[in-house]
Design a protein around this motif. Structure first.
Motif, PDB file in Angstrom:
ATOM      1  N   GLU A 311       0.835  -1.202   0.000  1.00 40.97           N
ATOM      2  CA  GLU A 311       0.000   0.000   0.000  1.00 40.97           C
ATOM      3  C   GLU A 311       0.875   1.259   0.000  1.00 40.97           C
ATOM      4  O   GLU A 311       0.589   2.237  -0.701  1.00 40.97           O
ATOM      5  N   GLN A 312       1.977   1.219   0.742  1.00 41.17           N
ATOM      6  CA  GLN A 312       2.873   2.385   0.774  1.00 41.17           C
ATOM      7  C   GLN A 312       3.566   2.578  -0.576  1.00 41.17           C
ATOM      8  O   GLN A 312       3.759   3.697  -1.032  1.00 41.17           O
ATOM      9  N   ALA A 313       3.933   1.451  -1.212  1.00 42.57           N
ATOM     10  CA  ALA A 313       4.551   1.545  -2.539  1.00 42.57           C
ATOM     11  C   ALA A 313       3.555   2.159  -3.527  1.00 42.57           C
ATOM     12  O   ALA A 313       3.924   2.984  -4.373  1.00 42.57           O
ATOM     13  N   ARG A 314       2.285   1.774  -3.402  1.00 45.84           N
ATOM     14  CA  ARG A 314       1.240   2.358  -4.260  1.00 45.84           C
ATOM     15  C   ARG A 314       1.164   3.867  -4.063  1.00 45.84           C
ATOM     16  O   ARG A 314       1.044   4.630  -5.028  1.00 45.84           O
ATOM     17  N   ARG A 315       1.210   4.285  -2.790  1.00 45.94           N
ATOM     18  CA  ARG A 315       1.109   5.725  -2.510  1.00 45.94           C
ATOM     19  C   ARG A 315       2.326   6.472  -3.042  1.00 45.94           C
ATOM     20  O   ARG A 315       2.209   7.560  -3.593  1.00 45.94           O
ATOM     21  N   PHE A 316       3.505   5.844  -2.895  1.00 46.46           N
ATOM     22  CA  PHE A 316       4.747   6.427  -3.438  1.00 46.46           C
ATOM     23  C   PHE A 316       4.575   6.676  -4.935  1.00 46.46           C
ATOM     24  O   PHE A 316       4.798   7.790  -5.429  1.00 46.46           O
ATOM     25  N   LEU A 317       4.138   5.653  -5.651  1.00 44.10           N
ATOM     26  CA  LEU A 317       4.040   5.752  -7.115  1.00 44.10           C
ATOM     27  C   LEU A 317       2.953   6.740  -7.538  1.00 44.10           C
ATOM     28  O   LEU A 317       3.119   7.484  -8.505  1.00 44.10           O
ATOM     29  N   ALA A 318       1.847   6.742  -6.791  1.00 43.77           N
ATOM     30  CA  ALA A 318       0.718   7.602  -7.173  1.00 43.77           C
ATOM     31  C   ALA A 318       1.055   9.083  -7.012  1.00 43.77           C
ATOM     32  O   ALA A 318       0.447   9.934  -7.658  1.00 43.77           O
ATOM     33  N   SER A 319       2.050   9.377  -6.165  1.00 37.28           N
ATOM     34  CA  SER A 319       2.338  10.794  -5.906  1.00 37.28           C
ATOM     35  C   SER A 319       3.372  11.373  -6.875  1.00 37.28           C
ATOM     36  O   SER A 319       3.626  12.570  -6.868  1.00 37.28           O
ATOM     37  N   LEU A 320       3.978  10.522  -7.715  1.00 38.61           N
ATOM     38  CA  LEU A 320       5.026  11.022  -8.613  1.00 38.61           C
ATOM     39  C   LEU A 320       4.421  11.904  -9.705  1.00 38.61           C
ATOM     40  O   LEU A 320       3.355  11.599 -10.241  1.00 38.61           O
ATOM     41  N   ARG A 321       5.091  13.003 -10.020  1.00 37.16           N
ATOM     42  CA  ARG A 321       4.605  13.941 -11.034  1.00 37.16           C
ATOM     43  C   ARG A 321       5.575  14.082 -12.206  1.00 37.16           C
ATOM     44  O   ARG A 321       5.171  14.394 -13.321  1.00 37.16           O
ATOM     45  N   VAL A 322       6.867  13.928 -11.973  1.00 34.39           N
ATOM     46  CA  VAL A 322       7.841  14.040 -13.075  1.00 34.39           C
ATOM     47  C   VAL A 322       8.072  12.646 -13.657  1.00 34.39           C
ATOM     48  O   VAL A 322       8.052  12.451 -14.875  1.00 34.39           O
ATOM     49  N   PHE A 323       8.277  11.658 -12.806  1.00 32.21           N
ATOM     50  CA  PHE A 323       8.287  10.264 -13.257  1.00 32.21           C
ATOM     51  C   PHE A 323       6.862   9.899 -13.686  1.00 32.21           C
ATOM     52  O   PHE A 323       5.897  10.231 -12.990  1.00 32.21           O
ATOM     53  N   THR A 324       6.730   9.217 -14.810  1.00 33.59           N
ATOM     54  CA  THR A 324       5.424   8.726 -15.243  1.00 33.59           C
ATOM     55  C   THR A 324       5.313   7.265 -14.840  1.00 33.59           C
ATOM     56  O   THR A 324       6.270   6.494 -15.023  1.00 33.59           O
ATOM     57  N   LEU A 325       4.164   6.893 -14.292  1.00 37.13           N
ATOM     58  CA  LEU A 325       3.930   5.495 -13.926  1.00 37.13           C
ATOM     59  C   LEU A 325       3.597   4.735 -15.207  1.00 37.13           C
ATOM     60  O   LEU A 325       2.510   4.899 -15.768  1.00 37.13           O
ATOM     61  N   ALA A 326       4.561   3.935 -15.688  1.00 43.07           N
ATOM     62  CA  ALA A 326       4.353   3.222 -16.956  1.00 43.07           C
ATOM     63  C   ALA A 326       5.383   2.116 -17.090  1.00 43.07           C
ATOM     64  O   ALA A 326       6.484   2.198 -16.526  1.00 43.07           O
ATOM     65  N   GLU A 327       5.021   1.088 -17.862  1.00 42.83           N
ATOM     66  CA  GLU A 327       5.989   0.049 -18.211  1.00 42.83           C
ATOM     67  C   GLU A 327       6.936   0.622 -19.261  1.00 42.83           C
ATOM     68  O   GLU A 327       6.754   1.736 -19.719  1.00 42.83           O
ATOM     69  N   SER A 328       7.921  -0.169 -19.628  1.00 37.51           N
ATOM     70  CA  SER A 328       8.969   0.200 -20.594  1.00 37.51           C
ATOM     71  C   SER A 328      10.047   1.050 -19.924  1.00 37.51           C
ATOM     72  O   SER A 328       9.998   1.320 -18.703  1.00 37.51           O
TER      73      SER A 328
END
Ligand SMILES: *Cc1c(COP(=O)(O)O)cnc(C)c1O
Length: 386
Positions: A311-328
């Motif tokens: 759940e914490q990892a999810r929150r970490f990823l959801a808050s990123l604005r410069v990094f895009t959450l995506a594969e590749s």
């Protein structure tokens, strides 16, 4: 025609790309024609049909060969198409030894496509060459190696693996996608074939899916040329052009990817919210010395084990604005992903645990943005965890 330099900076811009003879166009023309006129039956000028060969694709293939220091290059519609085309050199009853931490799609090809065709694969941790030796059988016809690996960034010794392959007279194939030819030249270290997903660093702009095989072995090149044409998983001339265009800045991009990834890996390693940082450029990495010998830089990929729950990892990823959450990976833009939920979700949970792909593991593809912007973004992620 050969480019009068062996420097990768010059080759990236000129190899395979003489000005076009009809207009002396400096940039490679995109020849979309699927077929080529013949003055007499059976005597084409050079190209006949674009599955078999195409001028734009030929320019890309020559350039890729030059970058890897190989004699023959072949472009494909994806990295997976390159892999499967090469694996068609195998016959029912043959056996493959592969690294245990290979790209998920490569694992799937071995496990779900080749196995039903009676080609078996043994997956081993290639950090210990004796395990590879123990896995070799009288039916082994190929060794498949990916280094650095995804997502754990383990580094395997290409030279040692090549000596083993040579002693059995079987080819060693190296997936060089994570390093790119700027940071690692497997053919010079004894590999027989280099494979690339050009989708990643080689194109570098996240707007093409493509693949490549490069070899200096004439016999293998003949087989690959046959399979490339017979199977037909070839890239469009438009995609070939885009990859050629991306390659022009590959050496410059790689230097910056490495510079920023080094910086971020160092800062992450010192951060209290981090349980472990997997980056071959860190002295704490178990393969650091090998990476220094084998590569001219540790690359732009970092895997971070966040000290926390899923759940914490999810929150970490959801808050990123410069990094895009995506594969590749490997594009100019920074990407973050969660291997257990995304790229490596198809791997059984026990195997994931064994490989170290925990619920807190996040993989970063460090792009070319300002490194302090990237760091601020990660800090916001840590803040969102607590
Ligand atoms: C992406 C990738 C592949 C597969 O390439 P596609 O172009 O997606 O088919 C193979 N190996 C590695 C290391 C990759 O990252």
């Amino acid at each position: 025609m050969s480019t009068p330099s062996s420097s990768i900076d010059t080759l990236a811009i000129h190899a395979g790309q003489e000005p076009d003879p009809s207009h002396l166009a400096v940039m490679q023309p995109i020849v979309l024609s699927s077929t080529f006129a013949q003055r007499e039956p059976g005597s084409p000028l050079k190209f006949e049909y674009s599955r078999s060969g195409n001028p734009t694709r030929e320019a890309l293939e020559s350039c890729l060969a030059a970058l890897e220091g190989g004699r023959f290059g072949f472009a494909f519609a994806s990295g997976s198409a390159a892999t499967l085309s090469l694996l068609h050199t195998l016959r029912p009853g043959d056996h493959v030894v592969s690294g245990d931490d290979v790209y998920g799609g490569t694992f799937r090809l071995f496990d779900k496509v080749l196995k039903p065709m009676n080609v078996s694969t043994t997956f081993v941790d290639m950090r210990d060459p004796s395990r590879v030796e123990a896995a070799l059988t009288s039916e082994t016809r190929l060794i498949w190696l990916e280094t650095p690996t995804n997502p754990m960034l383990k580094v395997f010794d290409i030279g040692k693996m090549s000596a083993l392959a040579k002693s059995r007279r079987i080819p060693l194939v190296v997936d060089n996608t994570f390093a790119s030819p700027v940071l690692q030249r497997p053919l010079q270290l004894g590999a027989d074939v280099v494979m690339h997903s050009t989708t990643k660093y080689i194109n570098g702009h996240s707007d093409v899916v493509g693949g490549a095989l490069i070899t200096s072995d004439e016999g293998l090149a003949e087989r690959i040329a046959f399979l490339q044409n017979a199977i037909g998983a070839v890239p469009s001339p438009m995609d070939c052009y885009l990859v050629l265009r991306g390659i022009k800045t590959l050496p410059v991009r790689m230097r910056r990817h490495v510079e920023s990834a080094r910086e971020l890996a160092g800062r992450l390693a010192a951060h209290p919210g981090v349980a472990a940082v997997h980056y071959p450029g860190l002295k704490s990495h178990p393969d650091h010395a090998l990476a220094q010998r084998q590569m001219s830089g540790p690359g732009g990929m970092i895997s971070v084990d966040l000290a926390g729950t899923l759940e914490q990892a999810r929150r970490f990823l959801a808050s990123l604005r410069v990094f895009t959450l995506a594969e590749s990976l490997g594009g100019v833009e920074s990407l973050a992903e969660h291997p257990a939920l995304m790229t490596h979700a198809s791997i059984p949970a026990e195997s994931r645990q064994a490989l170290g792909i925990s619920d807190g593991l996040v993989r970063l593809s460090v792009g070319l943005e300002d490194v302090d912007d990237l760091w601020r973004d990660l800090q916001a992620g840590f803040a969102a965890m607590s």
